[in-house]
Design an enzyme around this catalytic site. Structure first.
Site, PDB file in Angstrom:
ATOM      1  N   THR A   1       0.959  -1.141   0.020  1.00  0.00           N
ATOM      2  CA  THR A   1      -0.058   0.051   0.011  1.00  0.00           C
ATOM      3  C   THR A   1       1.137   1.300  -0.030  1.00  0.00           C
ATOM      4  O   THR A   1       0.391   2.371   0.168  1.00  0.00           O
ATOM      5  CB  THR A   1      -0.877  -0.134   1.318  1.00  0.00           C
ATOM      6  OG1 THR A   1      -0.119   0.002   2.454  1.00  0.00           O
ATOM      7  CG2 THR A   1      -2.019  -1.022   1.077  1.00  0.00           C
ATOM      8  N   UNK A   2       2.058   0.953  -0.120  1.00  0.00           N
ATOM      9  CA  UNK A   2       2.878   2.411  -0.169  1.00  0.00           C
ATOM     10  C   UNK A   2       3.351   2.332  -1.628  1.00  0.00           C
ATOM     11  O   UNK A   2       3.888   1.854  -2.261  1.00  0.00           O
ATOM     12  CB  UNK A   2       4.310   2.136   0.606  1.00  0.00           C
TER      13      UNK A   2
END
Length: 244
Positions: free
Chosen positions: A120-121
């Site tokens: 999710t980065u």
């Protein structure tokens, strides 16, 4: 050794006040000078052109932003790494479920590159192919390990639009399942996950993503934390210098 608990809590309190002031001032600037703030954000966003302003800028200075930044800053108070110092030998878990330690992946005097991050980065995924090329170019002289840590932008936390949809890990199985998504990108090195105590993320101050180079148990290179200072090309320079 970490900080004594009373000192740690005093520093945490000070960081809490700093982050609270930062968020308050940020909200004021966003209200009074929206065009100037947007210009600054767009300039920063140039480092990841595949993730647009509209995907994440509206979440700035939200309550979710506050808690995430506070978590990151608190974690950095427990950073136990320094260049030339002993690398923390934290427990990690292979995707098979087998428990091991970071040092298990070191082989003699070969450098070991640690790549901390999560799906999710955006910057971690944006530079994933660059990291893969690094492995391909130096696999004969160095080893590489991806350590999947807690989500940077979980869908139930400081979430972005048009991002990978993964909720905060509640169990080790959740984390293993999230890490397996990386296999679709065919990483040419082992992938392990941090334990649910987040010890490797904590001791290496790795959230949201970070790069290290270890050699013979010591820290040869300590990259700055992401997203803006996550640079695989710096690791390339370190490895080239080692083998020049």
């Amino acid at each position: 050794m970490g900080l004594p608990r009373p000192v740690l809590w005093l520093r945490r309190l000070w960081v809490l006040l700093q982050v609270a002031v930062q968020v308050a001032v940020g909200k004021v600037f966003l209200k009074l000078f929206p065009a100037r703030v947007k210009q600054h954000i767009v300039a920063m966003n140039g480092k990841n052109p595949h993730f647009s302003y509209d995907n994440w800028a509206p979440t700035l200075y939200s309550m979710q932003y506050f808690w995430f930044v506070l978590k990151v800053q608190w974690q950095r108070l427990e950073d136990r790494t320094e260049p030339g110092g002993l690398a923390p030998n934290c427990p990690v878990v292979r995707l098979s479920g087998q428990r091991c330690n970071i040092w298990d992946f070191m082989q003699g005097n070969r450098p070991l590159v640690l790549n901390f991050g999560s799906c999710t980065u955006p910057s971690f995924l944006f530079k994933f192919d660059q990291f893969k090329r690094l492995i391909e170019d130096f696999c004969s002289t160095a080893d590489f390990l991806i350590i999947y840590i807690e989500e940077a932008h979980a869908s139930d936390g400081w979430a972005f639009k048009n991002n990978v949809n993964i909720r905060t890990h509640q169990t080790l199985q959740d984390r293993l399942q999230a890490a397996r998504l990386l296999l679709d990108r065919a990483p040419p090195c082992p992938v392990v996950v941090d334990t649910m105590r987040n010890q490797s993320s904590q001791f290496y101050a790795a959230l949201p993503e970070r790069l290290f180079v270890l050699q013979e148990g010591r820290i040869l290179y300590k990259g700055k934390p992401g997203p803006w200072n996550y640079h695989p090309e710096e690791v390339r320079a370190v490895l080239e210098k080692l083998h020049s």
